[in-house]
Enzyme design. Structure first.
Site, PDB file in Angstrom:
ATOM      1  N   MET A   1      -4.746 -13.330  -7.759  1.00  0.00           N
ATOM      2  CA  MET A   1      -5.176 -13.948  -6.508  1.00  0.00           C
ATOM      3  C   MET A   1      -4.972 -15.462  -6.538  1.00  0.00           C
ATOM      4  O   MET A   1      -4.531 -16.060  -5.564  1.00  0.00           O
ATOM      5  CB  MET A   1      -6.643 -13.622  -6.270  1.00  0.00           C
ATOM      6  CG  MET A   1      -6.903 -13.046  -4.904  1.00  0.00           C
ATOM      7  SD  MET A   1      -8.641 -12.812  -4.625  1.00  0.00           S
ATOM      8  CE  MET A   1      -9.081 -11.490  -5.711  1.00  0.00           C
TER       9      MET A   1
ATOM     10  N   GLY B   1      -6.830 -21.572 -15.391  1.00  0.00           N
ATOM     11  CA  GLY B   1      -6.799 -20.154 -15.721  1.00  0.00           C
ATOM     12  C   GLY B   1      -5.618 -19.493 -15.032  1.00  0.00           C
ATOM     13  O   GLY B   1      -4.669 -20.154 -14.620  1.00  0.00           O
ATOM     14  N   ALA B   2      -5.705 -18.179 -14.888  1.00  0.00           N
ATOM     15  CA  ALA B   2      -4.611 -17.444 -14.262  1.00  0.00           C
ATOM     16  C   ALA B   2      -5.190 -16.212 -13.596  1.00  0.00           C
ATOM     17  O   ALA B   2      -6.357 -15.884 -13.770  1.00  0.00           O
ATOM     18  CB  ALA B   2      -3.567 -17.053 -15.299  1.00  0.00           C
ATOM     19  N   GLY B   3      -4.390 -15.545 -12.829  1.00  0.00           N
ATOM     20  CA  GLY B   3      -4.866 -14.348 -12.145  1.00  0.00           C
ATOM     21  C   GLY B   3      -4.075 -14.165 -10.880  1.00  0.00           C
ATOM     22  O   GLY B   3      -3.572 -15.140 -10.304  1.00  0.00           O
TER      23      GLY B   3
ATOM     24  N   GLU C   1      -1.625  -8.017  11.479  1.00  0.00           N
ATOM     25  CA  GLU C   1      -0.630  -8.579  10.566  1.00  0.00           C
ATOM     26  C   GLU C   1       0.757  -8.457  11.207  1.00  0.00           C
ATOM     27  O   GLU C   1       1.114  -7.405  11.734  1.00  0.00           O
ATOM     28  CB  GLU C   1      -0.669  -7.847   9.222  1.00  0.00           C
ATOM     29  CG  GLU C   1      -1.877  -8.223   8.404  1.00  0.00           C
ATOM     30  CD  GLU C   1      -1.978  -9.731   8.190  1.00  0.00           C
ATOM     31  OE1 GLU C   1      -1.204 -10.263   7.387  1.00  0.00           O
ATOM     32  OE2 GLU C   1      -2.805 -10.373   8.852  1.00  0.00           O
TER      33      GLU C   1
ATOM     34  N   CYS D   1       6.234   0.528   3.565  1.00  0.00           N
ATOM     35  CA  CYS D   1       5.399   1.130   2.521  1.00  0.00           C
ATOM     36  C   CYS D   1       4.134   1.738   3.095  1.00  0.00           C
ATOM     37  O   CYS D   1       3.460   2.510   2.445  1.00  0.00           O
ATOM     38  CB  CYS D   1       5.096   0.124   1.419  1.00  0.00           C
ATOM     39  SG  CYS D   1       4.005  -1.180   1.944  1.00  0.00           S
ATOM     40  N   ASN D   2       3.819   1.404   4.329  1.00  0.00           N
ATOM     41  CA  ASN D   2       2.617   1.980   4.918  1.00  0.00           C
ATOM     42  C   ASN D   2       2.878   3.080   5.931  1.00  0.00           C
ATOM     43  O   ASN D   2       1.961   3.734   6.377  1.00  0.00           O
ATOM     44  CB  ASN D   2       1.791   0.891   5.600  1.00  0.00           C
ATOM     45  CG  ASN D   2       0.953   0.126   4.604  1.00  0.00           C
ATOM     46  OD1 ASN D   2       0.689   0.642   3.519  1.00  0.00           O
ATOM     47  ND2 ASN D   2       0.571  -1.078   4.939  1.00  0.00           N
ATOM     48  N   ARG D   3       4.114   3.251   6.306  1.00  0.00           N
ATOM     49  CA  ARG D   3       4.368   4.256   7.341  1.00  0.00           C
ATOM     50  C   ARG D   3       5.830   4.680   7.414  1.00  0.00           C
ATOM     51  O   ARG D   3       6.726   3.946   7.007  1.00  0.00           O
ATOM     52  CB  ARG D   3       3.950   3.730   8.711  1.00  0.00           C
ATOM     53  CG  ARG D   3       4.745   2.531   9.189  1.00  0.00           C
ATOM     54  CD  ARG D   3       4.314   2.114  10.570  1.00  0.00           C
ATOM     55  NE  ARG D   3       2.959   1.580  10.573  1.00  0.00           N
ATOM     56  CZ  ARG D   3       1.927   2.170  11.136  1.00  0.00           C
ATOM     57  NH1 ARG D   3       2.088   3.316  11.769  1.00  0.00           N
ATOM     58  NH2 ARG D   3       0.739   1.631  11.097  1.00  0.00           N
TER      59      ARG D   3
END
Lengths: 443, 274
Positions: free
Chosen positions: A194, A190-192, A115, A51-53
């Site tokens: 991250m 909560g949620a999210g 990475e 997806c990056n290259r």
């Protein structure tokens, strides 16, 4: 002599709108490689698409024709005019191409330096090309060298050390507190995105029970099911602090969800085992003063960002070391690559034979004392003639082989057959299964 | 001969220190392995020196400060080797190796004074008494080291300052565990040492306790560590408090070991005379 060419585009040269138009699926990759192999100007080819290259590695005796063909094929397969992506394309040849693929594989060219996923993706791409037999002597060697260099960079520099994403930085901190995260109980408030990613990371580190608290209980149940955890009511959080070890909080609450009193009350019951709070919410959910209490550690979003920034700086410093390793590898690869040229190979082969003949003749003449000067001269001339006769056919064959396979293949065989490069380049093979560990950074 | 072994031990301890310190900076595995190996070699040399003296003099060599410190360095090195093997807390080597080297360097500088003990050190109980007390003390020294590292790592985590030490020190949990284990070992050995001391005192002087300053301070030390362990087991005193207390405890130990002999007098005096 074939040229090594790489053409491609990445997150630095092309916006995501363009990259997504040019991403190749597995089937498209197969088809493109087939087209490449049928093209007269292209000898070998490998396609890496993430997806990056997009990176296309080619070898060709005629680089202009090959580059033109590659562009045309991309345009045809992705139904996009050449003019739309030509601007974003970079093209490297020779040393630059070699260096580029080394840098990409070592993750020096990634969005987040260090990475590791890209190496697995290149291995995958190489495997596809190897199965389709579109990579040959040169690219095989180049890719093996690439994997070797990437591995060396990873083991000899700190380029992959320390987390560079919020969720992973939290995990790393947890490990500095608890040692192992195995069996650690987690409370998600909560949620999210991250926060949920952090929980997933924790599960991957074999954390213990997961509890989910949400203002709307139904939403909590839903999340709990996803993590195979237990939903609890918001009012139960205080009591829960006795049981859990890691608290990840991400609510929209304007005031603190957990204050000092709650932690103080819980500490005795949990025999002062450490509590680690990860506060991803803005405004914050966890009273920052809790951090000053014994055995309680609070990191909010800014703290985590601070950690990441430091780690990225570390990686960039390590990248300088990596460049040095790569420079050396480029030189050593070029040496091998240049040796594939026919003339130096014939010269080396003739040199080797002449050397053997000379030393053997001298040995023999050392025993045969009765020979005159002229006799010795005749023997020398005879061995030279022998060498010339023996070298004749191989030379003709190498210089203008009318065979189906390319010249580099036979030159390489010749060099190996007669051991013309005693100090072989070391390389590492592609291992299957290295590409499975994909995370959010490079998909 | 003994001097030769002692110097070799000191030299190896110093090399081991260099290995561990460079490991701290460079983080290369080969360095801490070298540190460990050198410390092991130093330990053996040190042990050889003690055994040689034991055989030569016909008594357990703790008759003066020079000998006593040599035994202290030896037990510290030996105990660290065991702990390192058990807990893999490599970085503690930057504490243990230089400490052993420091003790040894003082020992080899001291003149080799003739023993001034009237009692012959061949009784089983007195040898046992001395050996377990030294192992206990070495364990308490390691506990203090783990405590120091704990405080450093905790301040890095709490202060959100992830510099040099954060990456190089292990998890708080491991540091706490090692500190706790050291104290358990230390306390067990120390208690055994006190009991055998009482028995020996009973045999020689006819009484268990004679208010000798060393005895008094040992009692203080025992109560201190007993309190520390009790709090840990009963209320979960761990982490920061435990770390600070093990450092303070080591201070009490140093006073009991050396201070008492220098400042006060009693029947333990000869150990540290020079």
């Amino acid at each position: 002599m074939d040229y090594i060419i790489i053409l491609g585009l990445n997150h630095k040269t092309a916006p995501v709108e363009l990259r997504e138009c040019l991403a190749f699926s597995g089937e498209e990759t197969d088809a493109l490689l087939r087209s490449f192999s049928e093209h007269a100007a292209i000898k070998e080819s490998i396609l890496v698409s993430t997806c990056n290259r997009v990176e296309i590695l080619l070898t060709s005796p005629d680089s202009d024709a090959a580059i033109g063909a590659a562009k045309r094929f991309i345009s045809e397969y992705k139904r996009i005019p050449v003019s739309r992506f030509e601007e974003s394309l970079y093209i490297h040849q020779g040393d630059d191409a070699i260096r580029h693929i080394f840098r990409v594989a070592a993750s020096l060219d990634s969005m987040v330096v260090g990475e590791p996923q890209i190496l697995g993706q290149i291995k995958e791409a190489y495997r596809t090309a190897a199965l389709k037999r579109t990579s040959g002597v040169i690219l095989n060697r180049l890719l093996h060298k690439t994997f070797f260099v990437a591995k060396r960079v990873r083991s000899e520099t700190g380029i992959g050390d320390h987390a560079v994403s919020i969720s992973y930085a939290a995990i790393e901190l947890g490990r500095k507190i608890f040692g192992s995260l195995e069996g650690m109980r987690v409370l998600l408030i909560g949620a999210g995105e991250m926060a949920e990613l952090a929980v997933e990371h924790l599960i991957r580190h074999r954390s213990g029970d997961i509890f989910v608290a949400n203002r709307t209980f139904e939403r909590g149940i839903e999340l709990a099911r996803r993590f195979r955890g237990t939903a609890i009511r918001f009012e139960e959080i205080g009591g829960m602090l006795q049981k859990v070890d890691i608290i990840i909080s991400s609510t929209g609450s304007p005031e603190y969800v957990i204050d000092r009193k709650m932690v103080k009350a819980a500490m005795g019951g949990r025999k002062h085992r450490p509590l680690f709070f990860i506060d991803i919410a803005v405004p914050r959910d966890i009273d920052p003063r809790i951090n000053r209490m014994d055995n309680a550690y609070v990191y909010d979003i800014d703290d985590l960002k601070g950690v990441i920034d430091e780690n990225i700086e570390d990686r960039n410093r390590e990248a300088v070391k990596a460049e040095r390793i790569i420079d050396a590898a480029v030189v050593s690869f070029r040496k091998w690559y240049e040796s594939l040229d026919v003339v130096p190979t014939i010269k080396a082969l003739r040199g080797k034979m002449a050397e053997i003949a000379r030393s053997e003749v001298e040995k023999t003449l050392g025993i045969l004392h009765h020979l005159s000067e002229a006799d010795a001269e005749a023997i020398h001339r005879m061995t030279e003639a022998l060498i010339n006769k023996m070298m004749h056919d191989p030379t003709i064959f190498l210089k203008n082989n009318g065979c189906l396979r390319d010249k580099a293949y036979y030159v390489d065989i010749t060099r190996r057959l007669f051991n013309l490069d005693p100090a072989e380049l070391s390389g590492s093979g592609a291992r299957p299964g290295d590409s499975q560990h994909r995370t959010e950074e490079e998909l | 001969m003994m001097q030769l072994f002692s110097m070799a031990a000191l030299f190896l301890y110093l090399l081991s220190t260099a290995g561990y310190v460079s490991y701290l900076f460079l983080q290369k595995d080969v360095l801490h392995r070298a540190g460990w190996g050198l410390l092991g070699a130093g330990f053996l040399a040190n042990l050889a020196a003690i055994l040689y003296e034991f055989i030569a003099a016909g008594r357990f060599p703790v008759g003066n400060l020079q000998e006593t410190l040599s035994v202290a360095a030896c037990t510290l090195a030996g105990l660290f080797l065991v702990f390192q093997h058990r807990y893999r807390l490599r970085v503690l080597g930057v504490y243990a190796a230089p400490l052993a080297a420091l003790i040894m360097s003082v020992s080899v500088r001291l003149p080799k004074a003739p023993s001034q003990m009237e009692i012959v050190f061949n009784n089983f109980w007195i040898i046992f008494h001395v050996v377990v007390i030294f192992i206990g003390n070495a364990a308490f020294a390691l506990a203090a080291g783990a405590g120091i590292l704990y405080l450093m790592q905790e301040s890095a985590i709490k202060g959100k300052n992830h510099g040099f030490f954060f990456h190089r020190l292990p998890s708080l949990n491991l540091l706490d565990t090692v500190g706790y284990a050291s104290i358990v070992v230390g306390f067990t050995m120390f208690t055994l040492g006190l009991i055998t001391g009482f028995l020996y005192a009973k045999m020689v002087w006819g009484r268990f306790w004679s208010w000798d300053p060393k005895e008094v301070w040992s009692g203080v030390m025992w109560l201190f560590y007993a309190a520390l362990l009790h709090e840990r087991l009963a209320t979960g005193w761990r982490g920061r408090k435990a770390a600070i207390m093990s450092i303070v405890g080591f201070g009490v130990l140093l006073f009991t070991f050396l201070g008492v002999n220098f400042l006060l007098t009693g029947h333990h005096g000869a150990f540290t005379r020079w």
